[in-house]
Design a protein around this motif. Structure first.
Motif, PDB file in Angstrom:
ATOM      1  N   ASP A 189     -16.773  -1.738   9.611  1.00 13.81           N
ATOM      2  CA  ASP A 189     -16.074  -2.756   8.830  1.00 13.81           C
ATOM      3  C   ASP A 189     -16.851  -3.067   7.547  1.00 13.81           C
ATOM      4  O   ASP A 189     -16.267  -3.245   6.482  1.00 13.81           O
ATOM      5  CB  ASP A 189     -15.920  -4.030   9.689  1.00 13.81           C
ATOM      6  N   MET A 242       0.846  -1.187   0.000  1.00  6.62           N
ATOM      7  CA  MET A 242       0.000   0.000   0.000  1.00  6.62           C
ATOM      8  C   MET A 242       0.889   1.247   0.000  1.00  6.62           C
ATOM      9  O   MET A 242       1.891   1.283   0.696  1.00  6.62           O
ATOM     10  CB  MET A 242      -0.870  -0.013   1.262  1.00  6.62           C
ATOM     11  N   SER A 267     -10.591   9.225  14.463  1.00 12.57           N
ATOM     12  CA  SER A 267     -11.009   7.971  15.088  1.00 12.57           C
ATOM     13  C   SER A 267     -10.018   7.558  16.166  1.00 12.57           C
ATOM     14  O   SER A 267      -8.882   8.035  16.224  1.00 12.57           O
ATOM     15  CB  SER A 267     -11.124   6.858  14.045  1.00 12.57           C
ATOM     16  N   GLU A 268     -10.485   6.624  16.978  1.00 11.22           N
ATOM     17  CA  GLU A 268      -9.673   6.082  18.058  1.00 11.22           C
ATOM     18  C   GLU A 268      -8.377   5.450  17.522  1.00 11.22           C
ATOM     19  O   GLU A 268      -7.312   5.564  18.120  1.00 11.22           O
ATOM     20  CB  GLU A 268     -10.534   4.990  18.710  1.00 11.22           C
ATOM     21  N   ARG A 269      -8.507   4.787  16.384  1.00  9.97           N
ATOM     22  CA  ARG A 269      -7.343   4.134  15.782  1.00  9.97           C
ATOM     23  C   ARG A 269      -6.350   5.188  15.284  1.00  9.97           C
ATOM     24  O   ARG A 269      -5.137   5.002  15.349  1.00  9.97           O
ATOM     25  CB  ARG A 269      -7.808   3.241  14.638  1.00  9.97           C
ATOM     26  N   PHE A 272       1.512   6.509  18.830  1.00  9.90           N
ATOM     27  CA  PHE A 272       2.581   5.536  18.574  1.00  9.90           C
ATOM     28  C   PHE A 272       3.689   6.169  17.726  1.00  9.90           C
ATOM     29  O   PHE A 272       4.878   6.073  18.053  1.00  9.90           O
ATOM     30  CB  PHE A 272       2.015   4.298  17.871  1.00  9.90           C
ATOM     31  N   ALA A 305      -4.520   6.582  18.308  1.00  7.42           N
ATOM     32  CA  ALA A 305      -3.534   5.590  18.765  1.00  7.42           C
ATOM     33  C   ALA A 305      -2.323   5.596  17.839  1.00  7.42           C
ATOM     34  O   ALA A 305      -1.173   5.527  18.296  1.00  7.42           O
ATOM     35  CB  ALA A 305      -4.166   4.199  18.824  1.00  7.42           C
ATOM     36  N   ALA A 306      -2.572   5.680  16.537  1.00 10.26           N
ATOM     37  CA  ALA A 306      -1.465   5.684  15.565  1.00 10.26           C
ATOM     38  C   ALA A 306      -0.618   6.943  15.737  1.00 10.26           C
ATOM     39  O   ALA A 306       0.618   6.880  15.680  1.00 10.26           O
ATOM     40  CB  ALA A 306      -2.018   5.604  14.143  1.00 10.26           C
ATOM     41  N   LYS A 312      -3.973   7.412  25.268  1.00  6.52           N
ATOM     42  CA  LYS A 312      -3.506   7.881  23.955  1.00  6.52           C
ATOM     43  C   LYS A 312      -4.163   9.169  23.485  1.00  6.52           C
ATOM     44  O   LYS A 312      -3.501  10.034  22.899  1.00  6.52           O
ATOM     45  CB  LYS A 312      -3.751   6.782  22.900  1.00  6.52           C
ATOM     46  N   VAL A 347       5.974   3.960   1.094  1.00 12.75           N
ATOM     47  CA  VAL A 347       5.249   2.857   1.730  1.00 12.75           C
ATOM     48  C   VAL A 347       4.342   3.412   2.828  1.00 12.75           C
ATOM     49  O   VAL A 347       4.790   4.197   3.672  1.00 12.75           O
ATOM     50  CB  VAL A 347       6.232   1.825   2.341  1.00 12.75           C
ATOM     51  N   ALA A 348       3.072   3.004   2.825  1.00 12.01           N
ATOM     52  CA  ALA A 348       2.117   3.506   3.817  1.00 12.01           C
ATOM     53  C   ALA A 348       2.265   2.731   5.119  1.00 12.01           C
ATOM     54  O   ALA A 348       2.631   1.557   5.125  1.00 12.01           O
ATOM     55  CB  ALA A 348       0.697   3.363   3.291  1.00 12.01           C
ATOM     56  N   VAL A 349       1.972   3.406   6.241  1.00 10.42           N
ATOM     57  CA  VAL A 349       1.975   2.724   7.544  1.00 10.42           C
ATOM     58  C   VAL A 349       0.560   2.592   8.096  1.00 10.42           C
ATOM     59  O   VAL A 349       0.321   1.841   9.039  1.00 10.42           O
ATOM     60  CB  VAL A 349       2.846   3.455   8.592  1.00 10.42           C
ATOM     61  N   LEU A 350      -0.369   3.333   7.526  1.00 10.90           N
ATOM     62  CA  LEU A 350      -1.738   3.290   8.045  1.00 10.90           C
ATOM     63  C   LEU A 350      -2.726   3.504   6.907  1.00 10.90           C
ATOM     64  O   LEU A 350      -2.579   4.441   6.118  1.00 10.90           O
ATOM     65  CB  LEU A 350      -1.938   4.379   9.117  1.00 10.90           C
ATOM     66  N   GLU A 351      -3.726   2.617   6.858  1.00 15.97           N
ATOM     67  CA  GLU A 351      -4.792   2.774   5.868  1.00 15.97           C
ATOM     68  C   GLU A 351      -6.004   3.393   6.564  1.00 15.97           C
ATOM     69  O   GLU A 351      -6.389   2.955   7.651  1.00 15.97           O
ATOM     70  CB  GLU A 351      -5.179   1.409   5.282  1.00 15.97           C
TER      71      GLU A 351
END
Lengths: 300, 66
Positions: A243, A1, A203-205, A212, A208-209, A58, A9-13
């Motif tokens: 999802d 991705m 978003s929560e994700r 991090f 968190a990302a 976070k 290079v992606a680290v998060l989608e």
């Protein structure tokens, strides 16, 4: 991705944005979302002092990190809930974060203000632990801001928190709670400071990302009282919908804010008084916090 | 491959040389609920994890009840 912006290079989608980012471009995307939230809702200006409520998790530390990076005048507020090792560890994370950045941090033990820590409050009131905890936090945040001359409190509530709260309110048709759900609540009384949620677009994700990737040492462990929490059950339902249909949470919350919230606002304002005991704002004679403290005092 | 899970912290062994999204599906974990960490980096769901590698699936959810 690959990163949408630079092709690296992606680290998060981010499926809801149909995008993926490398680390530097994700961090910039994140900061832009906070800038947009602050601008759109006129949350605070550069000439104002902002009290940032931090828990060691976070979201709140990511928020403080962004606001510090943007050059805002911030002070952290850690409310020590007295929840065993969880509070010891989360306080240490906040203190380490603040010390590393040379940022001021206020620490207020709930036990000193209420008369007992959260686990005792729960046992005394026989209400869900988050009930007395949330009540105490809202009260103490406002009081700390007033005492230190800060006109606004910023919290780390994210898109998932807000969508889950909205879901809960709608499931019970709590029409009095719906108009209060907003990324920015104005001050409606000289003793009530503004309350803002600059992460509501993220978003929560994503928070968190961000934490991090910025190397923020936050507490990953969950509050021991949160197990089986209603808001977590609601988040799980919303994540299943997300999802199946990326963007579902965003559309639910933003559709409410843009199209529905105004319909629930009441024509007549709620009358606000000053508590006969502590002087803080209440709709009654004695505020809920003083009643809680009385209840704790009688039982301990 | 080794998969580190949190809250409580534990490790499980699953077949490697697969994409992250296939590992998440096997463990019945929604991609929206975790960060996938390999070493000191985040990885996307299309990345392949070798059999001799370790990944951490760090939950991102928090909440309370009122």
């Amino acid at each position: 991705m690959k990163c949408r912006k630079c092709g690296d290079v992606a680290v998060l989608e981010l499926r809801r944005h149909n995008a993926a980012f490398c680390a530097p471009d994700f961090l910039e995307f994140f900061r832009n979302q906070v800038r947009e939230a602050v601008r759109k809702h006129r949350m605070f200006g550069r000439d104002e002092r902002v009290l940032v409520a931090v828990s060691g998790g976070k979201d709140s530390l990511a928020l403080w990190d962004v606001l510090l990076g943007e050059g805002y005048q911030t002070t952290g507020l850690y409310l020590d809930l007295g929840i065993f090792d969880y509070s010891v560890e989360s306080r240490a994370k906040c203190e380490a974060f603040a010390a590393a950045r040379g940022a001021p941090l206020l620490v207020v033990p709930v036990a000193e203000a209420v008369g007992a820590p959260v686990p005792v409050i729960q046992a005394v009131t026989r209400r869900p632990p988050c009930s007395g905890c949330g009540l105490s936090k809202r009260y103490l945040m406002n009081r700390a801001a007033l005492e230190h001359g800060m006109p606004v409190v910023a919290t780390g509530h994210n898109l998932d928190d807000e969508a889950a709260t909205l879901f809960g309110s709608v499931m019970h048709w709590q029409t009095d709670a719906l108009p209060r759900q907003s990324p920015a609540l104005p001050s409606t009384h000289p003793k009530l400071v503004r309350r803002v949620k600059p992460l509501y677009r993220l978003s929560e994700r994503e928070t968190a990302a961000y934490a991090f990737l910025r190397g923020i040492d936050y507490i990953v462990e969950e509050c021991p009282f949160a197990e089986g929490a209603t808001s977590i059950a609601h988040k799980e339902i919303l994540n299943r919908m997300e999802d199946a249909s990326p963007g579902a949470k965003h559309n639910f919350l933003f559709g409410f804010l843009d199209k529905a919230r105004a319909a629930f606002e009441r024509a007549e304002a709620v009358a606000l008084n000053e508590c006969a005991r502590c002087g803080q704002v209440t709709t009654g004679t004695v505020c809920a916090f003083c009643k809680l403290a009385d209840q704790v005092k009688r039982a301990t | 491959m080794k998969v580190v899970l949190r809250n409580p912290r534990r490790e499980v062994e699953v077949a490697g040389n697969r994409r992250v999204k296939d590992v998440l599906r096997e463990l019945d974990i929604l991609p929206e609920t975790v960060l996938v960490i390999r070493g000191d980096a985040l990885v996307t769901a299309d990345q392949i994890v070798r059999d001799d590698e370790t990944i951490e699936l760090r939950p991102v959810m928090s909440g309370g009840r009122e």
